[in-house]
Design a protein around this motif. Sequence first.
Motif, PDB file in Angstrom:
ATOM      1  N   ALA A  12      97.791  38.335  36.433  1.00 17.18           N
ATOM      2  CA  ALA A  12      97.184  37.106  36.950  1.00 17.18           C
ATOM      3  C   ALA A  12      97.529  36.921  38.431  1.00 17.18           C
ATOM      4  CB  ALA A  12      97.647  35.904  36.133  1.00 17.18           C
ATOM      5  N   GLU A  13      98.759  37.220  38.805  1.00 19.58           N
ATOM      6  CA  GLU A  13      99.181  37.089  40.208  1.00 19.58           C
ATOM      7  C   GLU A  13      98.440  38.092  41.088  1.00 19.58           C
ATOM      8  OE1 GLU A  13     103.395  37.645  39.799  1.00 19.58           O
ATOM      9  OE2 GLU A  13     103.721  35.560  39.166  1.00 19.58           O
ATOM     10  N   ILE A  14      98.291  39.315  40.616  1.00 15.41           N
ATOM     11  CA  ILE A  14      97.568  40.354  41.367  1.00 15.41           C
ATOM     12  C   ILE A  14      96.118  39.934  41.571  1.00 15.41           C
ATOM     13  CG2 ILE A  14      96.643  42.713  41.162  1.00 15.41           C
ATOM     14  CD1 ILE A  14      99.406  43.413  39.812  1.00 15.41           C
ATOM     15  N   LEU A  15      95.489  39.467  40.507  1.00 16.40           N
ATOM     16  CA  LEU A  15      94.082  39.051  40.610  1.00 16.40           C
ATOM     17  C   LEU A  15      93.916  37.841  41.524  1.00 16.40           C
ATOM     18  CD1 LEU A  15      92.903  39.545  36.926  1.00 16.40           C
ATOM     19  CD2 LEU A  15      92.313  40.948  38.922  1.00 16.40           C
ATOM     20  N   LYS A 111      85.753  45.546  48.137  1.00 17.68           N
ATOM     21  CA  LYS A 111      85.005  45.130  46.945  1.00 17.68           C
ATOM     22  C   LYS A 111      85.000  46.234  45.892  1.00 17.68           C
ATOM     23  CE  LYS A 111      82.070  41.879  49.426  1.00 17.68           C
ATOM     24  NZ  LYS A 111      80.732  41.635  49.991  1.00 17.68           N
ATOM     25  N   SER A 112      84.808  47.455  46.313  1.00 21.09           N
ATOM     26  CA  SER A 112      84.784  48.582  45.378  1.00 21.09           C
ATOM     27  C   SER A 112      86.144  48.792  44.713  1.00 21.09           C
ATOM     28  CB  SER A 112      84.359  49.845  46.122  1.00 21.09           C
ATOM     29  OG  SER A 112      84.416  50.961  45.274  1.00 21.09           O
ATOM     30  N   SER A 118      90.241  45.359  38.993  1.00 23.69           N
ATOM     31  CA  SER A 118      89.952  44.282  38.045  1.00 23.69           C
ATOM     32  C   SER A 118      89.563  44.843  36.679  1.00 23.69           C
ATOM     33  CB  SER A 118      88.839  43.399  38.601  1.00 23.69           C
ATOM     34  OG  SER A 118      88.516  42.391  37.683  1.00 23.69           O
ATOM     35  N   GLN A 119      88.743  45.876  36.667  1.00 17.68           N
ATOM     36  CA  GLN A 119      88.354  46.512  35.402  1.00 17.68           C
ATOM     37  C   GLN A 119      89.563  47.109  34.694  1.00 17.68           C
ATOM     38  OE1 GLN A 119      85.266  49.330  36.326  1.00 17.68           O
ATOM     39  NE2 GLN A 119      83.706  47.749  36.524  1.00 17.68           N
ATOM     40  N   ASN A 125      94.702  44.426  29.543  1.00 20.49           N
ATOM     41  CA  ASN A 125      94.878  43.164  28.831  1.00 20.49           C
ATOM     42  C   ASN A 125      94.235  43.175  27.448  1.00 20.49           C
ATOM     43  OD1 ASN A 125      96.375  41.977  30.880  1.00 20.49           O
ATOM     44  ND2 ASN A 125      94.648  40.852  31.726  1.00 20.49           N
ATOM     45  N   THR A 126      93.124  43.878  27.304  1.00 20.88           N
ATOM     46  CA  THR A 126      92.387  43.827  26.038  1.00 20.88           C
ATOM     47  C   THR A 126      92.609  45.026  25.116  1.00 20.88           C
ATOM     48  OG1 THR A 126      90.406  44.788  27.045  1.00 20.88           O
ATOM     49  CG2 THR A 126      90.559  42.372  27.008  1.00 20.88           C
ATOM     50  N   GLU A 127      93.030  46.163  25.679  1.00 21.40           N
ATOM     51  CA  GLU A 127      93.220  47.361  24.863  1.00 21.40           C
ATOM     52  C   GLU A 127      94.678  47.777  24.734  1.00 21.40           C
ATOM     53  OE1 GLU A 127      90.665  50.666  26.012  1.00 21.40           O
ATOM     54  OE2 GLU A 127      89.206  49.230  26.809  1.00 21.40           O
TER      55      GLU A 127
END
Length: 136
Positions: A12-15, A111-112, A118-119, A125-127
């Motif tokens: 969360a801090e990185i994002l 951006k890239s 981010s991905q 986080n999800t896997e």
Amino acid sequence: MSATANFRKQHAEILEIAKNIGANLPRLPGAATDVRAQLNSLAAKVNIHLAIEDEALYPRLRAHPDARIQGTANKFTDEMAGIKDAFQKYLKAWTEGAIRSNAAGFAAETKSLFGALSQRIQRENTELYPLLDKLG
């Protein structure tokens, strides 16, 4: 507290730092000093996060008796190597002066790279982290 709470907090801090940098891209080249300072903060957070993962998380998963868990750890480790290298090259290349002289190039590369970062965070986080949370 889950086994991955600290990792998720770091994500969360990185994002949040990445979001702040992104918000400053339209202000370039005038915001180059601020953006470079934010990049330094981002690099510190990312480097600490990766070191903790490399020292605590991945060795534990690779040592697990379940081959599926070992395979997941190896897959995530291998994938991260490319992102890590790209991030280090990006940090080295984009000095304050480089940002000022090529704001459009910096914005595009940012951006890239931040999209890939981010991905990666989303996938962890999800896997990956739910797997670790199950292990306790």
